[in-house]
Design a protein around this motif. Structure first.
Motif, PDB file in Angstrom:
ATOM      1  N   VAL A 103       0.843  -1.196   0.000  1.00 62.99           N
ATOM      2  CA  VAL A 103       0.000   0.000   0.000  1.00 62.99           C
ATOM      3  C   VAL A 103       0.881   1.249   0.000  1.00 62.99           C
ATOM      4  O   VAL A 103       0.650   2.188  -0.774  1.00 62.99           O
ATOM      5  CB  VAL A 103      -0.948   0.005   1.218  1.00 62.99           C
ATOM      6  CG1 VAL A 103      -1.699   1.335   1.311  1.00 62.99           C
ATOM      7  CG2 VAL A 103      -1.930  -1.153   1.129  1.00 62.99           C
ATOM      8  N   VAL A 104       1.894   1.272   0.859  1.00 62.75           N
ATOM      9  CA  VAL A 104       2.817   2.414   0.914  1.00 62.75           C
ATOM     10  C   VAL A 104       3.481   2.618  -0.440  1.00 62.75           C
ATOM     11  O   VAL A 104       3.508   3.737  -0.976  1.00 62.75           O
ATOM     12  CB  VAL A 104       3.902   2.200   1.992  1.00 62.75           C
ATOM     13  CG1 VAL A 104       4.905   3.354   1.970  1.00 62.75           C
ATOM     14  CG2 VAL A 104       3.283   2.062   3.366  1.00 62.75           C
ATOM     15  N   PHE A 105       4.016   1.556  -0.988  1.00 60.28           N
ATOM     16  CA  PHE A 105       4.763   1.631  -2.248  1.00 60.28           C
ATOM     17  C   PHE A 105       3.878   2.140  -3.381  1.00 60.28           C
ATOM     18  O   PHE A 105       4.301   2.961  -4.202  1.00 60.28           O
ATOM     19  CB  PHE A 105       5.325   0.247  -2.592  1.00 60.28           C
ATOM     20  CG  PHE A 105       6.319   0.242  -3.721  1.00 60.28           C
ATOM     21  CD1 PHE A 105       7.663   0.460  -3.478  1.00 60.28           C
ATOM     22  CD2 PHE A 105       5.906   0.022  -5.018  1.00 60.28           C
ATOM     23  CE1 PHE A 105       8.587   0.459  -4.528  1.00 60.28           C
ATOM     24  CE2 PHE A 105       6.810   0.022  -6.072  1.00 60.28           C
ATOM     25  CZ  PHE A 105       8.152   0.238  -5.822  1.00 60.28           C
ATOM     26  N   THR A 106       2.636   1.662  -3.435  1.00 62.21           N
ATOM     27  CA  THR A 106       1.727   2.052  -4.514  1.00 62.21           C
ATOM     28  C   THR A 106       1.304   3.510  -4.387  1.00 62.21           C
ATOM     29  O   THR A 106       1.309   4.259  -5.368  1.00 62.21           O
ATOM     30  CB  THR A 106       0.477   1.153  -4.520  1.00 62.21           C
ATOM     31  OG1 THR A 106       0.881  -0.221  -4.580  1.00 62.21           O
ATOM     32  CG2 THR A 106      -0.411   1.456  -5.711  1.00 62.21           C
ATOM     33  N   SER A 149       5.815   0.514 -13.340  1.00 56.91           N
ATOM     34  CA  SER A 149       4.410   0.378 -12.958  1.00 56.91           C
ATOM     35  C   SER A 149       4.107  -0.998 -12.367  1.00 56.91           C
ATOM     36  O   SER A 149       3.108  -1.174 -11.671  1.00 56.91           O
ATOM     37  CB  SER A 149       3.505   0.624 -14.169  1.00 56.91           C
ATOM     38  OG  SER A 149       3.603  -0.437 -15.102  1.00 56.91           O
ATOM     39  N   LEU A 150       4.969  -1.967 -12.634  1.00 58.50           N
ATOM     40  CA  LEU A 150       4.764  -3.327 -12.113  1.00 58.50           C
ATOM     41  C   LEU A 150       5.337  -3.497 -10.709  1.00 58.50           C
ATOM     42  O   LEU A 150       5.153  -4.551 -10.094  1.00 58.50           O
ATOM     43  CB  LEU A 150       5.416  -4.341 -13.065  1.00 58.50           C
ATOM     44  CG  LEU A 150       4.906  -4.326 -14.512  1.00 58.50           C
ATOM     45  CD1 LEU A 150       5.680  -5.336 -15.351  1.00 58.50           C
ATOM     46  CD2 LEU A 150       3.416  -4.637 -14.570  1.00 58.50           C
ATOM     47  N   GLY A 151       6.012  -2.477 -10.194  1.00 55.21           N
ATOM     48  CA  GLY A 151       6.627  -2.540  -8.867  1.00 55.21           C
ATOM     49  C   GLY A 151       5.672  -2.974  -7.764  1.00 55.21           C
ATOM     50  O   GLY A 151       5.995  -3.861  -6.967  1.00 55.21           O
ATOM     51  N   PRO A 152       4.464  -2.380  -7.668  1.00 54.39           N
ATOM     52  CA  PRO A 152       3.536  -2.783  -6.602  1.00 54.39           C
ATOM     53  C   PRO A 152       3.186  -4.265  -6.619  1.00 54.39           C
ATOM     54  O   PRO A 152       3.023  -4.874  -5.556  1.00 54.39           O
ATOM     55  CB  PRO A 152       2.297  -1.915  -6.883  1.00 54.39           C
ATOM     56  CG  PRO A 152       2.846  -0.694  -7.530  1.00 54.39           C
ATOM     57  CD  PRO A 152       3.977  -1.189  -8.392  1.00 54.39           C
ATOM     58  N   ALA A 153       3.073  -4.845  -7.823  1.00 57.56           N
ATOM     59  CA  ALA A 153       2.770  -6.274  -7.907  1.00 57.56           C
ATOM     60  C   ALA A 153       3.912  -7.109  -7.336  1.00 57.56           C
ATOM     61  O   ALA A 153       3.685  -8.129  -6.669  1.00 57.56           O
ATOM     62  CB  ALA A 153       2.501  -6.667  -9.361  1.00 57.56           C
ATOM     63  N   ALA A 206      -1.367   3.102 -14.467  1.00 56.00           N
ATOM     64  CA  ALA A 206       0.009   3.525 -14.727  1.00 56.00           C
ATOM     65  C   ALA A 206       0.433   3.184 -16.156  1.00 56.00           C
ATOM     66  O   ALA A 206       1.108   3.985 -16.825  1.00 56.00           O
ATOM     67  CB  ALA A 206       0.958   2.872 -13.718  1.00 56.00           C
ATOM     68  N   LEU A 207       0.042   2.008 -16.630  1.00 54.11           N
ATOM     69  CA  LEU A 207       0.386   1.607 -17.999  1.00 54.11           C
ATOM     70  C   LEU A 207      -0.325   2.492 -19.024  1.00 54.11           C
ATOM     71  O   LEU A 207       0.275   2.910 -20.024  1.00 54.11           O
ATOM     72  CB  LEU A 207       0.021   0.137 -18.223  1.00 54.11           C
ATOM     73  CG  LEU A 207       0.906  -0.884 -17.505  1.00 54.11           C
ATOM     74  CD1 LEU A 207       0.325  -2.283 -17.657  1.00 54.11           C
ATOM     75  CD2 LEU A 207       2.333  -0.850 -18.055  1.00 54.11           C
TER      76      LEU A 207
END
Length: 312
Positions: free
Chosen positions: A96-99, A262-266, A295-296
């Motif tokens: 949640v923080v990262f996103t 954009s794939l970082g949260p996943a 994001a994409l």
């Protein structure tokens, strides 16, 4: 290996390390003073980069003196960004923080251009605007998820969750200004290596002072060997991603960088499943999916707004 492939490898490695950073710090800061680790890691970065700059690029230090106001402002936003981010990952679910942190950067960057920061100016297409709206919706969804108790972790009651959310929003908003001030400094003759170290000077001073005061001291006192291990891992997951990102920028297109990041949260969500503190939260996953789609789409829209090579 082509430059494009190298760029993708650099930015992918950066994103994976940043994901590890969020999960690792979220777990370790339950037991270790965040200011202590920050002071040690960024202190090391400062000494190495400033020494290298003084030896090989002294002209950049002279340029930094001429751009003192920008250097001071960069130091201020860096100190506030990392301090608030380090507290946020202690309080709520790292994904949640990262996103929220990641989503706030493009949103605030665009708003900042309305207040004199031309460094971040870009033309937003309808596609990019739609993508940004989805990012906003994903942030709202994650806030509701956290405050309603449906997320994978909150270190206390809803008030702690609210504070963690506020710190995530605050750190992400300030991170946009780190980028803007960095671009401004680059235009004033201060290159990436000098900036990399200079930006942490104020944080190191403040963090050292807060360690002395015991501001974030924990009840657990770790052996020196274990603390050294945490420091070395912290150096890898905090310092190295920033270096890899700098390496990726000249090798990969902005659209490619935006798509991969954009794939970082996943990745964070997948990694945090291995953390015993955290539980699987479908509501968080739904918010992350919405963010990734937004994001994409936004990245695609921004890429379309730029003229193709050879066009004015």
């Amino acid at each position: 290996m082509s430059k494009g492939v190298q760029g993708i490898l650099f930015i992918t490695s950066c994103v994976v390390l940043e994901a590890l950073q969020a999960v690792f710090l979220g777990a370790i800061f339950q037991e270790v003073d965040s200011f202590l680790i920050g002071a040690l890691v960024f202190g090391t970065v400062f000494v190495v980069t400033m020494g290298s700059t003084a030896l090989f690029r002294p002209v950049q230090l002279r340029a930094a003196r001429l751009a003192l106001h920008t250097v001071v402002m960069l130091n201020l936003v860096v100190a506030l960004t990392w301090s608030s981010y380090f507290f946020a990952v202690q309080m709520i679910e790292p994904a949640v923080v990262f996103t929220i942190f990641s989503g706030m950067i493009p949103l605030v960057t665009h708003l900042a251009t309305k207040f004199g920061f031309l460094e971040g100016r870009t033309t937003l297409t309808k596609t990019a605007i739609f993508g940004n709206l989805l990012i906003i919706l994903s942030i709202i969804a994650l806030i509701v998820t956290t405050l309603s108790g449906l997320s994978g972790f909150v270190r206390g009651d809803w008030t702690v969750g609210l504070l963690g959310i506020c710190l995530s929003l605050f750190s992400g908003a300030l991170a946009a200004y780190i980028i803007l001030y960095s671009v401004r400094l680059n235009g004033q003759g201060v290159g990436p290596l000098a900036q990399f170290g200079l930006r942490f000077f104020l944080y190191i001073l403040l963090a050292s002072f807060f360690v002395y005061l015991g501001f974030d001291a924990k009840d657990v006192e770790l052996p020196t060997k274990e603390l050294l291990t945490i420091y070395l891992i912290g150096l890898g997951v905090i310092g190295l991603p920033l270096y890899l990102f700098q390496k990726a920028v000249p090798l990969a297109s902005a659209a490619t960088i935006a798509a991969v990041t954009s794939l970082g949260p996943a990745i964070v969500f997948a990694l945090q499943l291995m953390d015993a503190r955290l539980t699987y939260a479908p509501a968080t996953l739904a918010g992350l999916i919405l963010y990734i789609i937004g994001a994409l789409i936004a990245a695609y829209g921004v890429a379309r707004s730029r003229p193709a090579p050879g066009h004015s």
